[in-house]
Design a protein around this motif. Sequence first.
Motif, short mmCIF file in Angstrom:
data_model
loop_
_atom_site.label_atom_id
_atom_site.label_comp_id
_atom_site.label_asym_id
_atom_site.label_seq_id
_atom_site.Cartn_x
_atom_site.Cartn_y
_atom_site.Cartn_z
N SER A 178 4.16 7.49 8.40
CA SER A 178 3.19 8.43 7.85
C SER A 178 3.35 8.64 6.35
CB SER A 178 3.29 9.77 8.57
OG SER A 178 4.60 10.28 8.49
N ALA A 179 4.32 7.98 5.75
CA ALA A 179 4.55 8.14 4.31
C ALA A 179 5.26 6.91 3.77
CB ALA A 179 5.39 9.39 4.05
N GLY A 180 5.27 6.79 2.46
CA GLY A 180 5.98 5.69 1.82
C GLY A 180 5.07 4.53 1.50
N THR A 181 5.68 3.39 1.30
CA THR A 181 4.96 2.17 0.94
C THR A 181 5.12 1.15 2.06
OG1 THR A 181 5.36 2.55 -1.41
CG2 THR A 181 4.80 0.31 -0.77
N GLY B 138 -3.37 11.87 14.34
CA GLY B 138 -1.99 12.12 14.73
C GLY B 138 -1.02 12.16 13.56
N GLY B 139 -1.53 11.92 12.36
CA GLY B 139 -0.69 11.99 11.17
C GLY B 139 0.08 10.73 10.84
N VAL B 140 -0.26 9.61 11.50
CA VAL B 140 0.38 8.33 11.20
C VAL B 140 -0.68 7.34 10.71
CG1 VAL B 140 2.29 8.67 12.83
CG2 VAL B 140 0.21 7.51 13.59
N GLY C 79 -6.83 0.95 12.03
CA GLY C 79 -7.87 0.25 11.29
C GLY C 79 -7.42 -0.14 9.90
N VAL C 80 -6.59 0.70 9.27
CA VAL C 80 -6.03 0.36 7.96
C VAL C 80 -5.08 -0.82 8.10
CG1 VAL C 80 -4.57 1.20 6.06
CG2 VAL C 80 -6.29 2.72 7.07
N LEU C 81 -4.21 -0.76 9.11
CA LEU C 81 -3.28 -1.86 9.35
C LEU C 81 -4.02 -3.17 9.62
CD1 LEU C 81 -0.68 -0.02 11.62
CD2 LEU C 81 -0.39 -0.64 9.21
N SER C 82 -5.04 -3.11 10.48
CA SER C 82 -5.81 -4.31 10.81
C SER C 82 -6.52 -4.87 9.58
CB SER C 82 -6.84 -4.00 11.89
OG SER C 82 -6.21 -3.66 13.09
N SER C 83 -7.10 -3.99 8.78
CA SER C 83 -7.79 -4.44 7.57
C SER C 83 -6.85 -5.14 6.61
CB SER C 83 -8.45 -3.25 6.87
OG SER C 83 -9.47 -2.71 7.67
N LEU C 84 -5.68 -4.56 6.40
CA LEU C 84 -4.70 -5.17 5.49
C LEU C 84 -4.22 -6.52 6.01
CD1 LEU C 84 -2.66 -1.97 4.60
CD2 LEU C 84 -4.28 -3.17 3.11
N LEU C 85 -4.01 -6.62 7.31
CA LEU C 85 -3.61 -7.91 7.90
C LEU C 85 -4.70 -8.95 7.73
CD1 LEU C 85 -1.81 -6.55 11.06
CD2 LEU C 85 -0.76 -8.03 9.32
N ASP C 86 -5.94 -8.56 7.96
CA ASP C 86 -7.07 -9.47 7.80
C ASP C 86 -7.14 -9.99 6.36
OD1 ASP C 86 -9.52 -10.78 8.56
OD2 ASP C 86 -10.66 -9.09 7.74
N ILE C 87 -6.98 -9.10 5.40
CA ILE C 87 -7.04 -9.47 3.99
C ILE C 87 -5.92 -10.44 3.63
CG2 ILE C 87 -6.72 -8.58 1.64
CD1 ILE C 87 -8.19 -5.99 2.74
N VAL C 88 -4.69 -10.09 3.97
CA VAL C 88 -3.55 -10.90 3.53
C VAL C 88 -3.49 -12.25 4.25
CG1 VAL C 88 -1.69 -10.09 5.08
CG2 VAL C 88 -1.18 -10.61 2.69
N LEU D 207 0.84 -1.19 0.00
CA LEU D 207 0.00 0.00 0.00
C LEU D 207 0.88 1.24 0.00
CD1 LEU D 207 -2.89 1.27 0.37
CD2 LEU D 207 -2.38 1.26 2.82
N ASP D 208 0.66 2.12 -0.98
CA ASP D 208 1.30 3.42 -1.01
C ASP D 208 0.45 4.34 -0.15
OD1 ASP D 208 3.24 2.53 -2.87
OD2 ASP D 208 1.83 2.89 -4.51
N LEU D 209 1.01 4.82 0.95
CA LEU D 209 0.23 5.61 1.90
C LEU D 209 -0.23 6.93 1.29
CD1 LEU D 209 2.09 5.04 5.27
CD2 LEU D 209 0.09 3.87 4.37
N ARG D 210 -1.50 7.25 1.56
CA ARG D 210 -2.12 8.51 1.14
C ARG D 210 -2.67 9.18 2.39
NH1 ARG D 210 -5.02 4.79 -2.56
NH2 ARG D 210 -6.81 5.29 -1.24
N PRO D 211 -3.00 10.47 2.32
CA PRO D 211 -3.52 11.18 3.49
C PRO D 211 -4.73 10.51 4.12
CG PRO D 211 -2.92 12.75 1.80
CD PRO D 211 -2.77 11.37 1.18
N GLU D 212 -5.59 9.88 3.32
CA GLU D 212 -6.79 9.25 3.87
C GLU D 212 -6.49 7.98 4.66
OE1 GLU D 212 -6.93 8.41 -0.67
OE2 GLU D 212 -6.31 10.05 0.62
#
Length: 148
Positions: free
Chosen positions: A95-98, A49-51, A55-64, A39-44
């Motif tokens: 807060s940025a990168g892939t 806190g800007g990190v 919920g995004v991390l948990s969702s990605l773990l659930d999927i993979v 995942l290439d991180l985007r502002p959304e």
Amino acid sequence: MSEAEQNLHITGGKDLPGFHNMLGYRQVSWEEDKAVIALDLRPEHLNLGGVIHGGVLSSLLDIVMAEAGTHCPYPGRMRKAITLTMTTTFTGQCSAGTITVTGIKRAGGTRIFNSTGEIHDDKGNLLAIAEGTFRIRSGSEKPEGVPI
């Protein structure tokens, strides 16, 4: 096979549906007992806190982790699973990168399986780990799965 060709092979040239498409991840690899997405991180994807949001991390773990137990070698088709349990531990922030998310099937029978997952940022820092138990959905027991 290039990453773009791999994505087309996995999805049959289609975008992933619903929430998967909204997250915006891409499939890096998917083989029997192992899946990798990025995942290439985007502002959304960030919290107040800007990190990256947990919920995004948990969702990605659930999927993979579900993917790790549901590999389907047929383009345009997939095998499906539902999550029975999932435990996540957050170990870092970015807060940025892939970010790269890896899931590995550890054990299982014909319908129930267990997987573990890890997320790393593009510097190799560990952001989260997880383990989960999943159940293969009816119709997805066979390798040819169901149409996407």
